[in-house]
Structure formats: structure tokens, C-alpha cells
Design a protein around this motif. Structure first.
Motif, mmCIF file in Angstrom:
data_model
loop_
_atom_site.group_PDB
_atom_site.id
_atom_site.type_symbol
_atom_site.label_atom_id
_atom_site.label_comp_id
_atom_site.label_asym_id
_atom_site.label_seq_id
_atom_site.Cartn_x
_atom_site.Cartn_y
_atom_site.Cartn_z
ATOM 1 N N GLU A 1 13.321 3.013 -6.678
ATOM 2 C CA GLU A 1 12.492 2.592 -5.551
ATOM 3 C C GLU A 1 11.537 1.469 -5.943
ATOM 4 N N ALA A 2 10.998 1.500 -7.154
ATOM 5 C CA ALA A 2 10.158 0.396 -7.610
ATOM 6 C C ALA A 2 10.975 -0.890 -7.672
ATOM 7 N N GLN A 3 12.183 -0.809 -8.226
ATOM 8 C CA GLN A 3 13.062 -1.981 -8.288
ATOM 9 C C GLN A 3 13.399 -2.487 -6.889
ATOM 10 N N ARG A 4 13.680 -1.571 -5.984
ATOM 11 C CA ARG A 4 14.050 -1.966 -4.618
ATOM 12 C C ARG A 4 12.904 -2.713 -3.936
ATOM 13 N N HIS A 5 11.693 -2.217 -4.087
ATOM 14 C CA HIS A 5 10.549 -2.867 -3.453
ATOM 15 C C HIS A 5 10.281 -4.243 -4.068
ATOM 16 N N PHE A 6 10.382 -4.341 -5.388
ATOM 17 C CA PHE A 6 10.175 -5.649 -6.018
ATOM 18 C C PHE A 6 11.277 -6.628 -5.627
ATOM 19 N N ALA A 7 12.487 -6.132 -5.432
ATOM 20 C CA ALA A 7 13.588 -7.010 -5.009
ATOM 21 C C ALA A 7 13.338 -7.569 -3.615
ATOM 22 N N ILE A 8 12.802 -6.753 -2.729
ATOM 23 C CA ILE A 8 12.467 -7.224 -1.381
ATOM 24 C C ILE A 8 11.417 -8.323 -1.452
ATOM 25 N N LEU A 9 10.403 -8.110 -2.264
ATOM 26 C CA LEU A 9 9.362 -9.132 -2.441
ATOM 27 C C LEU A 9 9.933 -10.402 -3.049
ATOM 28 N N ASN A 10 10.782 -10.242 -4.047
ATOM 29 C CA ASN A 10 11.361 -11.407 -4.715
ATOM 30 C C ASN A 10 12.184 -12.238 -3.737
ATOM 31 N N ALA B 1 0.807 -1.218 0.000
ATOM 32 C CA ALA B 1 0.000 0.000 0.000
ATOM 33 C C ALA B 1 0.839 1.266 0.000
ATOM 34 N N THR B 2 1.929 1.260 0.770
ATOM 35 C CA THR B 2 2.728 2.481 0.922
ATOM 36 C C THR B 2 4.001 2.476 0.094
ATOM 37 N N GLY B 3 4.370 1.326 -0.456
ATOM 38 C CA GLY B 3 5.619 1.229 -1.193
ATOM 39 C C GLY B 3 5.451 0.789 -2.630
ATOM 40 N N VAL B 4 5.090 -0.469 -2.821
ATOM 41 C CA VAL B 4 5.012 -1.022 -4.177
ATOM 42 C C VAL B 4 4.076 -0.205 -5.065
ATOM 43 N N GLY B 5 2.868 0.038 -4.583
ATOM 44 C CA GLY B 5 1.888 0.752 -5.395
ATOM 45 C C GLY B 5 2.302 2.184 -5.721
ATOM 46 N N PRO B 6 2.563 3.014 -4.705
ATOM 47 C CA PRO B 6 2.917 4.404 -4.998
ATOM 48 C C PRO B 6 4.189 4.564 -5.833
ATOM 49 N N PHE B 7 5.239 3.811 -5.497
ATOM 50 C CA PHE B 7 6.477 3.963 -6.259
ATOM 51 C C PHE B 7 6.320 3.431 -7.679
ATOM 52 N N SER B 8 5.570 2.354 -7.847
ATOM 53 C CA SER B 8 5.339 1.843 -9.202
ATOM 54 C C SER B 8 4.517 2.837 -10.014
ATOM 55 N N GLY B 9 3.503 3.409 -9.386
ATOM 56 C CA GLY B 9 2.680 4.388 -10.085
ATOM 57 C C GLY B 9 3.479 5.593 -10.537
ATOM 58 N N GLN B 10 4.364 6.103 -9.661
ATOM 59 C CA GLN B 10 5.185 7.242 -10.039
ATOM 60 C C GLN B 10 6.241 6.846 -11.082
ATOM 61 N N ALA B 11 6.738 5.627 -10.977
ATOM 62 C CA ALA B 11 7.683 5.153 -11.992
ATOM 63 C C ALA B 11 7.040 5.133 -13.365
ATOM 64 N N VAL B 12 5.795 4.677 -13.428
ATOM 65 C CA VAL B 12 5.053 4.666 -14.692
ATOM 66 C C VAL B 12 4.850 6.088 -15.204
ATOM 67 N N HIS B 13 4.483 6.990 -14.294
ATOM 68 C CA HIS B 13 4.212 8.367 -14.717
ATOM 69 C C HIS B 13 5.445 9.000 -15.359
ATOM 70 N N PHE B 14 6.575 8.910 -14.665
ATOM 71 C CA PHE B 14 7.763 9.586 -15.180
ATOM 72 C C PHE B 14 8.411 8.846 -16.345
ATOM 73 N N LYS B 15 8.092 7.564 -16.502
ATOM 74 C CA LYS B 15 8.614 6.795 -17.637
ATOM 75 C C LYS B 15 7.783 7.005 -18.894
ATOM 76 N N HIS B 16 6.446 7.101 -18.720
ATOM 77 C CA HIS B 16 5.567 7.078 -19.880
ATOM 78 C C HIS B 16 4.748 8.349 -20.113
ATOM 79 N N PHE B 17 4.416 9.085 -19.066
ATOM 80 C CA PHE B 17 3.404 10.129 -19.213
ATOM 81 C C PHE B 17 3.849 11.545 -18.857
ATOM 82 N N ALA B 18 4.947 11.717 -18.171
ATOM 83 C CA ALA B 18 5.370 13.066 -17.800
ATOM 84 C C ALA B 18 5.579 13.920 -19.058
ATOM 85 N N PRO B 19 5.049 15.141 -19.093
ATOM 86 C CA PRO B 19 5.161 15.967 -20.298
ATOM 87 C C PRO B 19 6.570 16.448 -20.574
#
Length: 228
Positions: free
Chosen positions: A130-139, A99-117
Motif C-alpha cells: 500500500e505504501a508503494q501503491r500510494h507513492f506510485a500514484i503520486l509519482n 493524510a489518510t493514505g501516504v502517512g498511515p500506510f508508510s507509518g505501518q510499513a515502517v513499523h512492520f519492517k523495522h519495529f514489530a517484535p
């Protein structure tokens, strides 16, 4: 009947997975965020945060996907681990981790990778890291266990699945190979009949596909504020 306000993004899809897994009858209530449906008064009465998803369970209104998963699991008694203090602590810890890590950091990663003007290297690099770090912890956590909380398929696995199945879009196609234990979990859940139904729900409705000025204005309201 429970009303389920949704679109096809990761957070609503994981709630759709629970509803299908639990066999809960629901009335689908599409919210087209690119058209600004999230700002309509009738939706704000359910979710004042103007995000999706939300539910109205015969007058009980719950918003935020993680809150909805926990609410529905506790109401139905389904997809929770054995009721011990240790399991409860683990369930809440990993649920909040998403809720506080994977989702928010992934969402912002998507924004700045694909949608930021405009390209902002610092923001892009920070959220990718941060998205990579959180997924690594889960993995790493999944290396010696089948599911996130012991050997029981729970709402935490559904929570993880909602975002982890999008790793190619979040981090790039090559990133999947870095997280083999997450891929194993995602593949197992995606093969479940309920997951197929959850992913197909959005296809029963027409959502705006174009990311035009109207969509950007509705989804990225800070741009409108900055322009003013």
C-alpha cells in the motif's frame, strides 16, 4: 507566541518546514515519545490523541499535521494555490490523500519492517504494497507537473516531502529509483534553506535514542495491553 510540540519524525518535520518557510516565530516544545511525554496531562490538554505534532497558537490548539498545515496556510494566506474552486478541490483532495493514505500506510510499513517484535509476513507485505501503491500514484501525478497542485509550491508539497524523503527507510534504498518524479520534488524542497532548518530542529534537543523496553512500552501501548 505559537508553541510547536514536535519530535524528529516525518509529521512534525513537515510542520516545522511550514513554520520556517513562512517565517513564523515559535517556541519549540520537544515531546519525547520514547520517554512517554505524549501522555503527560499538559500535553494531552493540547492533543488528546497523544501523538505529535500539535500547536498552541495563543490559545488556539490544533493537532494532526495535516490540520496544522491547513490552519496555518489559511491563517497566513501563504503556500496555497490561486483561490479557484478547481484549485481548492485539488488541494483538499491531495492533502487528504497524504493524510489518510501516504502517512498511515508508510507509518505501518515502517513499523512492520523495522519495529514489530515478531515477523508478520501478511502485515509486512500489505503495508509495503500500500505504501508503494500510494507513492506510485503520486509519482505518476508529478510526471507532467512541477508540484502536486499545478505549478505552485503549497502545503501539499510540504506534506508529501515529510514522508517521501523517508522512502529509503520505508521501502528500502532501492525503492527511490522507482519514483523519479517524487525524488525530483524531494530534492528540490530539501535544498531549500527552510528545509535545512526544519530538519535540524530536532538536533537542538536531546531525544531518547534507544528502542528499549521503556520506549516500546510508550510507543506501542498495545503490547502492554496484550501482556495484561
Amino acid at each position: 507566541m505559537l508553541k510547536f510540540y514536535f519530535n524528529g519524525s516525518p509529521n512534525p518535520t513537515k510542520v516545522a518546514l511550514f513554520l520556517e518557510e513562512a517565517g513564523i516565530a515559535f517556541q519549540p516544545m520537544p515531546v519525547d515519545t520514547r520517554k512517554g511525554d505524549q501522555f503527560k496531562p499538559e500535553y494531552l490538554a493540547v492533543n488528546p490523541n497523544a501523538k505529535v505534532p500539535a500547536i498552541d497558537d495563543d490559545g488556539v490548539k490544533v493537532f494532526d499535521s495535516n490540520a496544522i498545515l491547513l490552519y496555518l496556510a489559511e491563517k497566513t494566506g501563504k503556500f496555497l494555490p490561486a483561490n479557484t474552486p478547481a484549485n481548492r478541490g485539488e488541494l483538499l483532495s491531495w492533502l487528504m490523500f497524504v493524510a489518510t493514505g501516504v502517512g498511515p500506510f508508510s507509518g505501518q510499513a515502517v513499523h512492520f519492517k523495522h519495529f514489530a517484535p515478531e515477523k508478520v509476513d501478511y502485515a509486512h507485505n500489505r503495508y509495503q504494497f500500500e505504501a508503494q501503491r500510494h507513492f506510485a500514484i503520486l509519482n505518476d501525478h508529478l510526471a507532467e507537473r512541477r508540484y502536486v497542485v499545478g505549478d505552485t509550491y503549497t502545503i501539499v508539497d510540504m506534506d508529501v516531502w515529510g514522508w517521501a524523503r523517508m522512502i529509503p527507510f520505508i521501502l528500502g534504498e532501492e525503492a527511490v529509483a522507482k519514483y523519479p518524479n517524487i525524488k525530483r520534488l524531494v530534492d528540490e524542497i530539501t535544498a531549500r534553506p527552510a528545509a535545512a532548518k526544519a530538519m535540524a530542529l530536532k538536533d537542538k534537543f536531546t531525544f531518547k535514542a534507544e528502542m528499549d523496553d521503556e520506549a516500546r512500552s510508550n510507543m506501542f501501548r498495545h503490547l502492554k495491553t496484550r501482556a495484561a
